[in-house]
Design an enzyme around this catalytic site. Structure first.
Site, mmCIF file in Angstrom:
data_model
loop_
_atom_site.group_PDB
_atom_site.id
_atom_site.type_symbol
_atom_site.label_atom_id
_atom_site.label_comp_id
_atom_site.label_asym_id
_atom_site.label_seq_id
_atom_site.Cartn_x
_atom_site.Cartn_y
_atom_site.Cartn_z
ATOM 1 N N ARG A 122 -1.051 -8.858 -4.238
ATOM 2 C CA ARG A 122 -2.319 -8.655 -3.537
ATOM 3 C C ARG A 122 -3.538 -8.963 -4.382
ATOM 4 O O ARG A 122 -4.521 -9.509 -3.889
ATOM 5 C CB ARG A 122 -2.379 -7.209 -3.045
ATOM 6 C CG ARG A 122 -1.364 -6.977 -1.962
ATOM 7 C CD ARG A 122 -1.297 -5.541 -1.540
ATOM 8 N NE ARG A 122 -0.326 -5.439 -0.446
ATOM 9 C CZ ARG A 122 0.071 -4.292 0.078
ATOM 10 N NH1 ARG A 122 -0.393 -3.143 -0.385
ATOM 11 N NH2 ARG A 122 0.941 -4.276 1.063
ATOM 12 N N SER A 160 4.487 1.549 -1.912
ATOM 13 C CA SER A 160 3.774 2.834 -1.818
ATOM 14 C C SER A 160 4.561 3.846 -1.006
ATOM 15 O O SER A 160 4.638 5.018 -1.361
ATOM 16 C CB SER A 160 2.375 2.662 -1.238
ATOM 17 O OG SER A 160 2.439 2.158 0.068
#
Lengths: 619, 251
Positions: free
Chosen positions: A307, A418
């Site tokens: 990202r 996550s």
């Protein structure tokens, strides 16, 4: 006489519910532990529901391994994560998927009926198990259901609509309870407990608008920091490459869109150029044709670079090359070819959740036309410092789990890691470790002197009264907007020391103005105005931690990028930033701590090529 | 088009405490592209001033994810129960009317108490009864079709639209309502969840399953298109079987 051990869990997302489930299970036979679960919102509405794309776990039958998952995570995080905990997490991941499978999570299936996987950023393996494009919601619901089962058995007490205010410390500085507030009756109350787990998620509100939920206010974490807890790696904030705008929030368009074959592009312009890895000047695509810039610049990983890299590339295309769509700050994220080639039913089965969000908020069907997207603040790699083994903060008896801790993701989190770290830390680490601590403490919290409890309750009540009485000319919501804009402009994708210093000074000015706000509601029933101000008060401290951390880190690593210092500097900054609150100066004091690199030798990240094999550290 | 002076007119039904009288307030705020009802509430909270210039208090409301996946911000907008976040201003007739749901106890302004929905999930044992969380290998194989059906039921975000629109449901009446019925069916369909099927069906029978008048309002308002009609008809079939079985069991 009540001699049961009590453990308070703050936050009912994946980490909090994971911990609640494990602790209740450990107490199921003897019924000797009560979990008290505090959450601002009904736990089923926690921010974990917003996680879309999936959860990572190596599938050994496809040539992947937990070691490869570990290496991808450490490499993706630019070597800032402590390695032993990351390895344990990746090793646990396959069992975690099995557990959710048993709990009934409707993971997408292969034709044989096995759990399907898709590829995510920063890896070449299809490692991500998923449930449509609302995987976080589905995982959260599974834990919510199991915790409800224990609630029905009397092992869990829920306090939904309560906000944690502070930890109560005994004469030795050991946690013996918490103070919380009922957000409807506004009652402030002490809850003695033998251990506390903070699982309160990310701090998105410090940026005003982000992909985070309204509840991600950072209050509990920063309140604990004001009580002496260390905050680590605050400057590492993930800006997600693909989101859509909005005045109320920025809405995520999951990385899974690219995992399923979605392509990022802008209209090409051959009159403009970029410099490749070998220093060769190359045109920005062909004029009049789509320029798939990530695919061209990163042939090995393509649209699935990590990202931080995708975000910087999009930023550069829009602001440096000035090639945003129609001159506006957007690039295309295109899945329309998938709908055309494989059909609507196919794409809906995989991505319906996000396609509907785009359609409902933009009024355009992304199955037909490319989506217009831009990066948005998304996740905090940093958070409360915790011990590698136990997840206890430096405040004895207080643990942290999930996004609010600083472990696992280093300088940049990989997509779909996550959900894994939230579940793993709650269920496998903080939950059992909190039980161990609570059972072995010398003095049970139930024996805490009443004065100790009342003192902290009164301190919090006095502070809330002080806020309630504020009647100055400043508007708290406008002040928050100013803070959010300041942080978004200066402490996100590209960071300059001069503007970071100015930003820090402006945060201090905004904080002074805070005491001139007015609270427009002086009532004592479901008063959201005083609560809003309370949350805002703590955001200034959080903004200072993030900004000062960024200012003092003169290198570029993962999500932290400084054009003045474009390279990673392992000699000086292969270190964890530790912020401690100094009450006298009302400012963070920073120090640095060595990173555990005992398993994999740090190496340079280069996503234009397949990642070089990891060199194991020889012991 | 001159958008500088364009405004949005809306009104909120206020009620400061559960036992005080409700009243309406009207507001007017500057128009911008892509506004939703949440941004109107944010504007009212920022400058709590009515359209006749008098100061008021910020209206309290529940909201969290702002992307229609958490279920928090359900309210009645222009007479229709829905989430405020996906209610786009440009698609709504003005003045936009914003009211709390009527079937749940009111807390304040637009906030209502939906705890009953979470309670009813306990009545139907809305969970898969796994032994414990220790690793014992993978779960049962499930076909893609079964998964798609389960996913549909499992996307229920407990928002309350179905209950608000149901002519037979209210928070103090016997009928358990479509939301919990669909969850009972979800777990009765799961290979492991099935083991509690008869207890769930008994709970549905005890909680007024037969009261459903088949108005089908629930399915019409469900923002996630959960197959509530299918769930209710499946529940009725399971109840019939259950009653027949217990009847036969007595002989």
């Amino acid at each position: 006489m009540n001699k049961k051990t009590k453990i308070a869990i703050i936050g009912g997302g994946l980490a909090g519910l994971g911990a609640a489930m494990r602790i209740a299970e450990m107490s199921a036979e003897k019924k000797d532990i009560i979990v008290q679960l505090f959450s601002i919102v009904p736990v089923k509405r926690s921010h974990s529901v917003c996680a879309q794309g999936g959860i990572n776990a190596a599938n050994k039958y496809t040539g992947d391994s937990t070691y490869q998952h570990f290496d991808d995570t450490v490499y993706g995080g630019d070597f800032l994560a402590n390695q032993k905990p990351v390895q344990k997490m990746c090793d646990s991941a396959p069992d975690i998927i099995d557990l959710f499978d048993r709990m009934g999570v409707p993971f997408n299936r292969t034709s044989e009926g096995n759990i399907d996987r898709r590829r995510f950023g920063g890896t070449l393996h299809p490692r991500t198990a998923y449930s449509g494009a609302t995987t976080g919601q589905q995982l959260l619901y599974a834990l919510d259901e199991q915790v409800r089962r224990y609630e029905a058995e009397g092992l869990v007490e829920k306090y939904e609509g309560w906000e944690y205010l502070s930890t109560i410390l005994d004469e030795n500085g050991i946690c013996c309870g918490i103070v919380a507030q009922d957000l409807i009756s506004m009652e402030v109350k002490a809850f003695p407990c033998d251990a506390v787990i903070l699982a309160t998620g990310g701090p998105g509100q410090v940026y005003g608008r982000s992909t985070n939920s309204v509840s991600n206010n950072g209050l509990a974490v920063i309140s604990l920091y004001h009580q002496g807890a260390k905050y680590a790696n605050g400057e590492f904030i993930q800006v997600h490459p693909t989101a859509i705008g909005g005045d109320d929030k920025l809405r995520l368009m999951s990385e899974s869109a690219r995992g399923e074959g979605g392509r990022v592009w802008v209209p090409g312009d051959a009159s403009k150029t970029w410099i490749d890895q070998e220093g060769k000047e190359r045109p920005c695509g062909e004029t009049g044709k789509p320029w798939y810039f990530l695919e061209e610049k990163y042939p090995a990983y393509g649209n699935l670079v990590p990202r931080d890299i995708a975000t910087r590339e999009i930023f550069q295309v829009v602001y440096e090359l000035k090639m945003g769509v129609d001159g506006r700050p957007f690039v295309y994220l295109d899945v329309s070819h998938i709908a055309k080639e494989k059909g609507i039913e196919y794409i809906d089965r995989k991505l319906k959740g996000i396609l509907e969000i785009y359609e409902k908020f933009k009024g355009v069907d992304p199955r037909q036309v490319p989506m217009e997207i831009f990066p948005a603040v998304h996740y905090s790699m940093g958070g409360l410092w915790v011990d590698d083994e136990t997840h206890m903060t430096n405040i004895e008896g207080v643990f942290a789990a999930g996004e609010c801790d600083y472990q696992y993701h280093g300088a940049n989190r990989l997509g779909a890691n996550s959900l894994l770290s939230c579940v793993y830390t709650g269920l496998e680490v903080a939950g059992p470790e909190a039980v161990k601590f609570a059972k072995n403490r010398l003095k049970p919290a139930s024996e805490t002197a009443l004065e100790v409890l009342e003192k902290e309750v009164n301190k919090q009540k006095d502070f809330l009264d002080k806020l309630l009485n504020l009647s100055g000319p400043e508007n708290p919501r406008k002040l928050h907007l100013e803070l959010g804009n300041l942080m978004t402009e200066n402490v996100t994708i590209v960071r300059e020391n001069k503007s970071l210093q100015e930003t820090y000074n402006k945060i201090c000015e905004l904080e002074k103005r805070f005491w001139n706000i007015t609270i427009p509601d002086k009532g004592n029933w479901a008063n959201q105005s005083v609560r809003y101000a309370h949350q805002l008060y703590y955001l200034f401290s959080l903004a200072k931690i993030i900004t000062l951390g960024a200012l003092q880190r003169n290198e570029s690593r993962g999500a932290h990028y400084k054009p003045q210092f474009p390279e990673r500097d392992d000699d000086n900054f292969l270190k964890t930033t530790i912020a401690i609150y100094n009450e006298a100066s009302n400012a963070p004091i920073l120090s640095y701590q060595a990173v555990d690199t005992s398993l994999i030798e740090p190496r340079k990240r280069d996503y234009s090529k397949k990642s070089a094999a990891a060199t194991k550290v020889k012991n | 088009m001159n958008t500088e002076n364009k405004t949005v007119k809306f009104k909120i039904k206020r009620q400061i405490t559960p036992d005080s009288e409700p009243f309406w307030e009207e507001y007017e705020v500057p128009w911008k592209p892509s506004l939703n009802v949440i941004t109107l509430l944010m504007a009212q909270n920022t400058d709590p001033i009515t359209n006749n210039g008098s100061k008021t208090t910020p209206a309290s409301y529940d909201a969290n994810c702002l992307e229609e996946v958490c279920g928090s911000c359900t309210m009645i907008i222009n007479g229709k129960v829905r989430q405020a976040c996906t209610a786009l201003v440009d698609k709504l007739e003005q003045p936009i009317s914003i009211e709390p749901m009527t079937k749940f106890p009111i807390v304040r302004d637009l906030m209502v108490d939906r705890q009953r929905m979470f309670e009813s999930l306990k009545w139907v044992k809305g969970w898969v009864p796994i032994d414990n969380s220790s690793p014992v290998g993978k779960g049962p194989n499930i076909s893609s079709e079964e998964q798609q059906k389960a996913y549909n039921f499992s996307s229920c975000m407990t928002c309350g639209c179905c209950l608000e629109s149901c002519p037979q449901w209210s928070s103090d009446e016997a009928f358990i309502g479509p939301q919990a019925i669909a969850q009972a069916i979800l777990f009765n369909t799961h290979p492991t969840g099935k083991s509690l099927e008869s207890e769930r069906v008994q709970a549905l029978i005890n909680n007024g399953l037969n009261i459903c008048g088949n108005a089908q309002n629930c399915a019409a308002v469900c923002p996630k298109e959960v197959d509530l009609i299918g769930a209710i008809s499946e529940a009725n079939w399971q109840a019939t079987k259950h009653i027949a079985k217990s009847f036969l069991g007595k002989h």
